[in-house]
Write a protein that holds these residues in place. Structure first.
Motif, mmCIF file in Angstrom:
data_model
loop_
_atom_site.group_PDB
_atom_site.id
_atom_site.type_symbol
_atom_site.label_atom_id
_atom_site.label_comp_id
_atom_site.label_asym_id
_atom_site.label_seq_id
_atom_site.Cartn_x
_atom_site.Cartn_y
_atom_site.Cartn_z
ATOM 1 N N SER A 180 3.158 -3.530 -8.186
ATOM 2 C CA SER A 180 2.456 -2.832 -7.112
ATOM 3 C C SER A 180 2.617 -3.568 -5.786
ATOM 4 O O SER A 180 2.905 -2.964 -4.754
ATOM 5 C CB SER A 180 0.976 -2.692 -7.463
ATOM 6 N N SER A 181 2.460 -4.869 -5.810
ATOM 7 C CA SER A 181 2.609 -5.673 -4.605
ATOM 8 C C SER A 181 4.024 -5.573 -4.043
ATOM 9 O O SER A 181 4.216 -5.411 -2.838
ATOM 10 C CB SER A 181 2.263 -7.127 -4.917
ATOM 11 N N SER A 182 5.018 -5.647 -4.919
ATOM 12 C CA SER A 182 6.413 -5.551 -4.481
ATOM 13 C C SER A 182 6.698 -4.192 -3.860
ATOM 14 O O SER A 182 7.370 -4.098 -2.828
ATOM 15 C CB SER A 182 7.360 -5.784 -5.657
ATOM 16 N N LEU A 183 6.188 -3.140 -4.498
ATOM 17 C CA LEU A 183 6.426 -1.794 -3.968
ATOM 18 C C LEU A 183 5.744 -1.600 -2.621
ATOM 19 O O LEU A 183 6.326 -1.038 -1.691
ATOM 20 C CB LEU A 183 5.954 -0.738 -4.966
ATOM 21 N N LYS A 184 4.507 -2.070 -2.505
ATOM 22 C CA LYS A 184 3.794 -1.939 -1.236
ATOM 23 C C LYS A 184 4.535 -2.663 -0.121
ATOM 24 O O LYS A 184 4.683 -2.147 0.988
ATOM 25 C CB LYS A 184 2.365 -2.475 -1.366
ATOM 26 N N GLN A 185 5.020 -3.879 -0.422
ATOM 27 C CA GLN A 185 5.757 -4.649 0.577
ATOM 28 C C GLN A 185 7.040 -3.924 0.967
ATOM 29 O O GLN A 185 7.375 -3.822 2.144
ATOM 30 C CB GLN A 185 6.083 -6.049 0.042
ATOM 31 N N ALA A 186 7.755 -3.385 -0.012
ATOM 32 C CA ALA A 186 9.006 -2.672 0.270
ATOM 33 C C ALA A 186 8.747 -1.442 1.141
ATOM 34 O O ALA A 186 9.486 -1.189 2.100
ATOM 35 C CB ALA A 186 9.684 -2.265 -1.038
ATOM 36 N N PHE A 187 7.679 -0.699 0.852
ATOM 37 C CA PHE A 187 7.372 0.491 1.652
ATOM 38 C C PHE A 187 6.911 0.116 3.065
ATOM 39 O O PHE A 187 7.251 0.806 4.025
ATOM 40 C CB PHE A 187 6.346 1.382 0.956
ATOM 41 N N ARG A 188 6.166 -0.993 3.187
ATOM 42 C CA ARG A 188 5.782 -1.460 4.528
ATOM 43 C C ARG A 188 7.029 -1.819 5.335
ATOM 44 O O ARG A 188 7.144 -1.480 6.510
ATOM 45 C CB ARG A 188 4.850 -2.670 4.432
ATOM 46 N N GLU A 189 7.972 -2.505 4.691
ATOM 47 C CA GLU A 189 9.210 -2.889 5.368
ATOM 48 C C GLU A 189 10.023 -1.659 5.749
ATOM 49 O O GLU A 189 10.568 -1.584 6.852
ATOM 50 C CB GLU A 189 10.032 -3.824 4.481
ATOM 51 N N LEU A 190 10.094 -0.691 4.842
ATOM 52 C CA LEU A 190 10.831 0.533 5.150
ATOM 53 C C LEU A 190 10.192 1.267 6.322
ATOM 54 O O LEU A 190 10.870 1.735 7.230
ATOM 55 C CB LEU A 190 10.879 1.451 3.919
ATOM 56 N N HIS A 191 8.872 1.364 6.294
ATOM 57 C CA HIS A 191 8.145 2.068 7.346
ATOM 58 C C HIS A 191 8.336 1.375 8.703
ATOM 59 O O HIS A 191 8.459 2.022 9.735
ATOM 60 C CB HIS A 191 6.661 2.154 6.995
ATOM 61 N N ALA A 192 8.363 0.050 8.677
ATOM 62 C CA ALA A 192 8.518 -0.707 9.914
ATOM 63 C C ALA A 192 9.985 -0.810 10.333
ATOM 64 O O ALA A 192 10.284 -1.330 11.402
ATOM 65 C CB ALA A 192 7.922 -2.104 9.743
ATOM 66 N N GLY A 193 10.894 -0.323 9.492
ATOM 67 C CA GLY A 193 12.314 -0.414 9.799
ATOM 68 C C GLY A 193 12.842 -1.830 9.683
ATOM 69 O O GLY A 193 13.841 -2.182 10.294
#
Length: 79
Positions: free
Chosen positions: A55-68
């Motif tokens: 869950s933590s890894s996925l949240k971090q990946a989506f935050r990074e994707l969202h922030a570009g």
């Protein structure tokens, strides 16, 4: 092997005793029940830790994707 003293309700033990041929059988059954409960507890903790990590890894990946700001190849997370 560890040894622990536990306290059981006398009334419950008296009600259960006729199901077992002797006290030794009751003691073995109790040991099996406690061991199974501990195995479930440990298994659940391991699953929870793994789920938290994913869950933590996925949240971090989506935050990074969202922030570009992708720092990892997000597609590899789902491979």
């Amino acid at each position: 092997m560890c040894t622990y003293n536990i306290v059981l309700n006398d009334t419950l033990v008296q009600k259960a005793r006729p199901v077992f041929p002797d006290d030794s059988s009751l003691q073995r059954w109790l040991q099996e029940q406690v061991s199974a409960a501990l195995e479930d507890l440990v298994g659940n903790q391991t699953e929870t830790a793994q789920q938290d990590m994913v869950s933590s890894s996925l949240k971090q990946a989506f935050r990074e994707l969202h922030a570009g700001e992708t720092k990892k190849n997000a597609r590899q997370l789902f491979a």
